[in-house]
Design a protein around this motif. Structure first.
Motif, PDB file in Angstrom:
ATOM      1  N   ALA A 172     -44.414  -6.676  -8.290  1.00  0.00           N
ATOM      2  CA  ALA A 172     -43.803  -5.419  -8.743  1.00  0.00           C
ATOM      3  C   ALA A 172     -43.316  -4.603  -7.540  1.00  0.00           C
ATOM      4  N   LYS A 173     -44.074  -4.585  -6.464  1.00  0.00           N
ATOM      5  CA  LYS A 173     -43.643  -3.866  -5.247  1.00  0.00           C
ATOM      6  C   LYS A 173     -42.354  -4.456  -4.692  1.00  0.00           C
ATOM      7  N   LEU A 174     -42.284  -5.769  -4.679  1.00  0.00           N
ATOM      8  CA  LEU A 174     -41.057  -6.421  -4.195  1.00  0.00           C
ATOM      9  C   LEU A 174     -39.861  -6.052  -5.074  1.00  0.00           C
ATOM     10  N   PHE A 176     -39.543  -3.470  -7.011  1.00  0.00           N
ATOM     11  CA  PHE A 176     -39.271  -2.040  -6.914  1.00  0.00           C
ATOM     12  C   PHE A 176     -38.480  -1.698  -5.646  1.00  0.00           C
ATOM     13  N   GLN A 177     -38.651  -2.493  -4.591  1.00  0.00           N
ATOM     14  CA  GLN A 177     -37.867  -2.283  -3.366  1.00  0.00           C
ATOM     15  C   GLN A 177     -36.376  -2.445  -3.638  1.00  0.00           C
ATOM     16  N   TYR A 178     -36.029  -3.395  -4.491  1.00  0.00           N
ATOM     17  CA  TYR A 178     -34.625  -3.687  -4.768  1.00  0.00           C
ATOM     18  C   TYR A 178     -34.090  -2.912  -5.959  1.00  0.00           C
ATOM     19  N   TRP A 179     -34.951  -2.670  -6.946  1.00  0.00           N
ATOM     20  CA  TRP A 179     -34.527  -1.996  -8.170  1.00  0.00           C
ATOM     21  C   TRP A 179     -35.512  -0.882  -8.523  1.00  0.00           C
ATOM     22  N   PRO A 180     -35.472   0.238  -7.778  1.00  0.00           N
ATOM     23  CA  PRO A 180     -36.430   1.328  -8.009  1.00  0.00           C
ATOM     24  C   PRO A 180     -36.258   2.035  -9.361  1.00  0.00           C
ATOM     25  N   GLU A 181     -35.142   1.798 -10.026  1.00  0.00           N
ATOM     26  CA  GLU A 181     -34.924   2.422 -11.333  1.00  0.00           C
ATOM     27  C   GLU A 181     -35.586   1.647 -12.473  1.00  0.00           C
ATOM     28  N   ARG A 184     -40.148  -0.355 -16.144  1.00  0.00           N
ATOM     29  CA  ARG A 184     -41.223  -1.302 -16.495  1.00  0.00           C
ATOM     30  C   ARG A 184     -42.024  -1.681 -15.252  1.00  0.00           C
ATOM     31  N   VAL A 185     -41.326  -1.933 -14.157  1.00  0.00           N
ATOM     32  CA  VAL A 185     -41.988  -2.310 -12.910  1.00  0.00           C
ATOM     33  C   VAL A 185     -42.746  -1.105 -12.343  1.00  0.00           C
ATOM     34  N   ALA A 186     -42.188   0.068 -12.460  1.00  0.00           N
ATOM     35  CA  ALA A 186     -42.859   1.277 -11.977  1.00  0.00           C
ATOM     36  C   ALA A 186     -44.203   1.481 -12.669  1.00  0.00           C
ATOM     37  N   LYS A 187     -44.270   1.117 -13.957  1.00  0.00           N
ATOM     38  CA  LYS A 187     -45.540   1.236 -14.696  1.00  0.00           C
ATOM     39  C   LYS A 187     -46.612   0.329 -14.097  1.00  0.00           C
TER      40      LYS A 187
END
Length: 191
Positions: A172-174, A176-181, A184-187
């Motif tokens: 998820a961190k990886l 989020f680096q590319y797609w911070p918007e 679902r990953v932010a959760k």
């Protein structure tokens, strides 16, 4: 003197032209025809041996072109079959064992298809060997394409199904680096 050398050179050039036509056009054409015939007759196949015989005609036919495409298309079809809930385990195993040697192990699409097949087998039957193979194929795809969405999201879904919180957060961190918007990953990161 020059006229004596012209005949062998012309003969060699004609031979090279004929070989290039055979290996560059005729051989791939014949192989693709055999593969298309195999695809068309899929619905009439009644046994696993018949399936193998049907597709061996194209896979065993020599052509310097077509390996990647044939394996990708048939691999995708086999994945659909393996994913069916009513498909018997033995049939799924046989089909995966059939296509796996033809899949190119440095091709992301092929690796992802194999990973998805074994992931599906693990989800359906819970065998640890399937989980290990799926993880291995997903990781190999990640090495080749560490920023590709299908690879990263494939790994995320894979570890989420395993309920491996640590790996889910790493992936998820990886992502989020590319797609911070990506909410679902932010959760996963805030969880």
């Amino acid at each position: 003197m020059i006229k004596i050398l012209e005949k062998p050179i012309i003969i060699v050039l004609i031979a090279l032209a004929l070989l290039s036509i055979y290996f560059g056009a005729y051989s791939p054409y014949m192989r693709s025809r055999k593969f298309i015939e195999g695809l068309r007759s899929k619905s009439t196949i009644k046994s696993l041996e018949e399936f193998k015989y049907n597709f061996d005609k194209s896979f065993k036919y020599y052509s310097p072109i077509g390996d990647e495409e044939m394996a990708k298309f048939l691999g995708s079809d086999i994945f659909q079959i393996v994913s069916r809930p009513d498909n018997p385990k033995e049939v799924s195993r046989y089909l995966i064992d059939y296509i796996e040697p033809y899949m190119i192990k440095n091709n992301i699409r092929h690796l992802m298809i194999l990973g998805q097949m074994y992931f599906t087998m693990w989800q359906k039957y819970g065998e640890e060997g399937d989980f290990i193979k799926a993880e291995d194929y997903f990781k190999k795809a990640y090495v080749i394409g560490p920023k590709l969405p299908p690879v990263l999201y494939g790994l995320l879904n894979f570890y989420q199904a395993r309920r491996d919180e640590q790996k889910v957060k790493e992936i998820a961190k990886l992502i989020f680096q590319y797609w911070p918007e990506d909410e679902r990953v932010a959760k996963f990161l805030n969880h």
